[in-house]
Design an enzyme around this catalytic site. Structure first.
Site, short mmCIF file in Angstrom:
data_model
loop_
_atom_site.label_atom_id
_atom_site.label_comp_id
_atom_site.label_asym_id
_atom_site.label_seq_id
_atom_site.Cartn_x
_atom_site.Cartn_y
_atom_site.Cartn_z
N LYS A 335 -0.99 32.90 -33.26
CA LYS A 335 -2.27 32.22 -33.43
C LYS A 335 -2.04 30.89 -34.14
CE LYS A 335 -6.89 33.50 -35.18
NZ LYS A 335 -7.62 34.65 -35.79
N SER A 409 -11.68 35.81 -33.33
CA SER A 409 -11.22 34.44 -33.22
C SER A 409 -9.85 34.34 -32.55
CB SER A 409 -11.17 33.80 -34.61
OG SER A 409 -10.22 34.42 -35.44
N SER A 433 -11.24 39.97 -35.88
CA SER A 433 -10.62 39.02 -34.96
C SER A 433 -9.37 39.53 -34.28
CB SER A 433 -10.28 37.73 -35.73
OG SER A 433 -11.45 37.08 -36.15
#
Length: 732
Positions: A335, A409, A433
């Site tokens: 990420k 996310s 997330s």
């Protein structure tokens, strides 16, 4: 040999007091203290007056045993007795007792003093390490212990449970001391143990070996079993030979990549001769093709040339295919809130972009295990959101359908795994997330107990609640990555201590396969779409079919704890991670939904009094949740929830971004606030038409359930999730 329900072998061999049966998948070899200090001349054992001829006789049988266990893929643990250099972990009684004995003539040096092999029984010294013949391979666990037993003041119980080990085959030195003590300690913790007679010895075998072994198996196996080496070799060798037919010397023409990116498959393929270069060439063709399907997955993608160079370097570094690190040639993504040295970390927010000189701890750990870094993935801006629709770098969609959200996310993380572009991805989880996007892309999303994996080197969203999450193909792969990245980081202010209380294991009998689980009450589940509710009910029945007992619990601490995250003052911590006046200076270049959210936080004008009240409520609900997971009759092992109440289209979320986002976190928000662990697992699929009610809608979508466990109950939670996953895959 018989086969268990999951297809793995259940083996049995002659032993005392009766046959020892063990499931290969859940059995580990434990090799005790085969160190130079105990086995070689001038070491601690000889200085004490030990008979080296006796202990050295165990080396060759232990080597045979080790090779046989390795050949069938058995988990291997090694221990080393020794102390930190300042001897602060060495009790004075151990240090001086023997040397202080009246008329002592043999024990001339004590622990910590310098001998010819280095300081005696001190970690890092030459004598402390394992003899060359039995040197651990990459991926095998080495436990440094300060005592005679393997379980006191070490992480071995946690590491065994984390790998779902219930049975131990034990060897090593010395029989009357560390070997026997470790078996008794393991027995107290619920493990089924079998010592191998020829693969253990002591310094006075004539007087003590037979008695020590007899005491283990007497009274119908009070402490365990004792077997000879040959019966074990007789049952392992055929299994090992069948594997060797596959994993023999790599062919002159290396095999092609079969497309399966699961870690377990790649480990086998590389041992069979697959080249990481071959994998990279095939993989990059797939990545380039998928960019046409969904161009919003990546924020940074490494060039084909860079990854080919990395693959070639791995091949050169690890030329011995029998000694590869666990993640050798395994492709992964991260990420883009996780630092990679020399690359921008954007957190999908260009004003916050920076180029770190040091990588995140978790990134360095997987790289050290041989993994191949592919790129940095897209995310909801500032890691704020559960939809995947809040990034200036585009909106990824579910790998199942272009019209439906990917979840956030960690949007790009889940898509990169779900689209088969990488084997696993390093994500983060603050409010769900790491779980919601995994559920929307048909993969596994694992949120460990916060603080077990270092968060250092990651841009915070809500630092007191943030944690690393792992997106993977299956539960076993997620567990593998967890074990390779877990570890106490004293520089991480939220890290948890390595050693904590661990519950015993249930290795045999009905308790070995039964467990208790709970679900939210009907009124809490009413928020789900009809199709998610239907599939959740099916998941409940499936858990019952594999040994789960549905147990009522109080859902209120989970509901109230989840509400604290955004309805209380904790959301203010998202602003606390930013510099003063940052929002005003950058609002024009931020995503409009992020600006709206942050403005609402500012408008609350939360006070310190409110914040302290929320902290007190958090402590109360956390304690109430601990009682729910307590090992008592009224407690439960896990709580099963839908990963998300429904699956929105991108269009639906854009029309109502904040409310739709909030609904998605109904069953995830409590996880971080109450310090739970959780793993999202695929649990079926359904037609888009069933969800929308429009018969003309084409395509299918995945359904996912999440297993929530108590703090540091990751091992139990993962194993129940794996069994559920196996029941799904065996059906298909």
């Amino acid at each position: 040999m018989t086969l268990l329900k999951d297809g793995s072998p259940m083996l049995s061999m002659d032993a005392k007091p009766y046959a020892f049966a063990f499931p290969l998948k859940h059995t580990a070899l434990l090799v005790i203290d085969m160190q130079r200090d105990f086995l070689l001349s001038k070491g601690f054992g000889e200085i004490q007056g030990g008979n080296l001829k006796d202990v050295q006789a165990s080396i060759a049988p232990t080597k045979k045993l080790l090779e046989a266990c390795r050949s069938v893929g058995m988990t291997v643990f090694h221990t080393r007795e020794g102390h930190v250099p300042d001897l602060s972990d060495c009790p004075s009684s151990k240090l001086v007792r023997q040397a202080a004995a009246p008329n002592n003539t043999q024990h001339k040096l004590t622990i910590g003093e310098r001998g010819e092999l280095g300081r005696l029984l001190v970690r890092g010294e030459y004598g402390h390490d394992i003899v060359d013949e039995l040197k651990p391979l990459p991926g095998e666990v080495v436990i440094d212990k300060p005592g005679k037993g393997s379980f006191w003041n070490t992480t071995i119980l946690h590491k065994l449970k984390a790998r779902a080990i219930t049975h131990l085959i034990v060897s090593g030195v010395t029989t009357e001391c560390c070997f026997a003590t470790s078996i008794r300690e393991a027995n107290d913790r619920g493990f089924e143990c079998c010592g191998i007679e020829e693969a253990t010895s002591g310094y006075n075998d004539a007087n003590f070996k037979c008695a020590s072994l007899d005491m283990i198996h007497w009274s119908q196996g009070l402490f365990g079993f004792i077997a000879s080496l040959q019966p074990l070799l007789d049952i392992l060798t055929p299994l090992g030979n069948s594997r060797c037919l596959i994993q023999s010397t790599p062919p002159q023409t290396p095999p092609d990549f079969d497309g399966d990116l699961s870690i377990t498959n790649l480990q086998k393929a590389y041992k069979n001769g697959l080249s990481p270069v071959t994998l990279v060439e095939s993989l990059y063709n797939r990545i380039e093709a998928y960019q046409k399907v969904d161009p919003a997955v990546w924020i940074h993608l490494e060039s084909r040339e860079n990854i080919l160079e990395a693959a070639k370097a791995l091949t050169t570094k690890y030329s011995d295919r029998t000694a590869l690190p666990p993640l050798f040639g395994v492709p992964f993504s991260v990420k883009d809130s996780i630092d990679v040295a020399g690359l921008p970390t954007t957190t999908a927010c260009p004003p916050m972009a920076h180029i770190p000189s040091v990588s995140a701890v978790v990134y360095d750990k997987v790289l050290a295990e041989g993994a191949l870094f592919i790129g940095k993935t897209n995310l909801d801006q500032l890691a704020t959101g559960l939809t995947g629709c809040r990034s200036p770098y585009g909106t990824p969609h579910s790998v199942f359908h272009k019209d439906y959200i990917s979840g956030g996310s960690s949007s790009g993380n889940a898509v990169s795994v779900g689209a088969n572009l990488v084997s696993f991805s390093l994500a983060t989880d603050t409010a769900g997330s790491g779980r919601v996007p995994a559920g929307f892309n048909g993969v596994v999303g694992y949120k460990p107990t916060r603080g077990l994996i270092s968060f250092r080197g990651v841009t915070p969203a809500c630092l007191s609640l943030d944690c690393i999450a792992i997106t993977a193909k299956n539960v076993s792969d997620a567990r593998t990555v967890w074990q390779l990245t877990e570890g106490y980081d004293e520089e991480d202010s939220y890290a948890k201590s390595q050693i904590a209380f661990e519950r015993h294991v249930n290795s045999i009998g009905p308790q070995a396969t039964s467990f208790k689980f709970s679900i939210p009450p009907s009124e809490a589940l009413d928020i789900c779409s009809h199709v998610h509710r239907r599939l959740f009910n099916e998941a409940v029945k499936r858990l019952q079919s594999i040994g789960g007992k549905l147990t009522p619990v109080d859902w209120s601490p989970f509901k109230k704890g989840g509400e604290l995250l955004y309805d209380g003052t904790f959301v203010s911590e998202r602003l606390a991670s930013l510099p003063d006046n940052w929002l005003e200076k950058n609002r024009r270049v931020l995503h409009p939904v992020i600006v709206e959210l942050m403005d609402k936080v500012v408008a609350r004008q939360s006070t310190a009094v409110q914040a302290y009240r929320d902290l007190q409520a958090k402590a109360l609900y956390t304690r109430q949740a601990e009682k729910v997971f307590a090992p008592v009759d009224a407690g439960t092992d896990i709580i099963l929830v839908p990963t998300a109440p429904t699956h929105w289209t991108i269009e639906e979320v854009l029309a109502d971004p904040i409310r739709k986002n909030s609904i998605l976190g109904e069953f995830t928000h409590c996880g971080n606030v109450l310090d739970l662990c959780g793993v999202a697992v695929p649990a079926g699929s359904y037609s888009c038409a069933e969800l929308s009610g429009n018969k003309k809608d084409e395509g299918t979508l995945p359904f996912s359930v999440t297993f929530l466990g108590g703090s540091r109950m990751d091992s139990t939670t993962l194993e129940i999730a794996r069994r559920f996953e196996d029941s799904i895959t065996s059906r298909t």
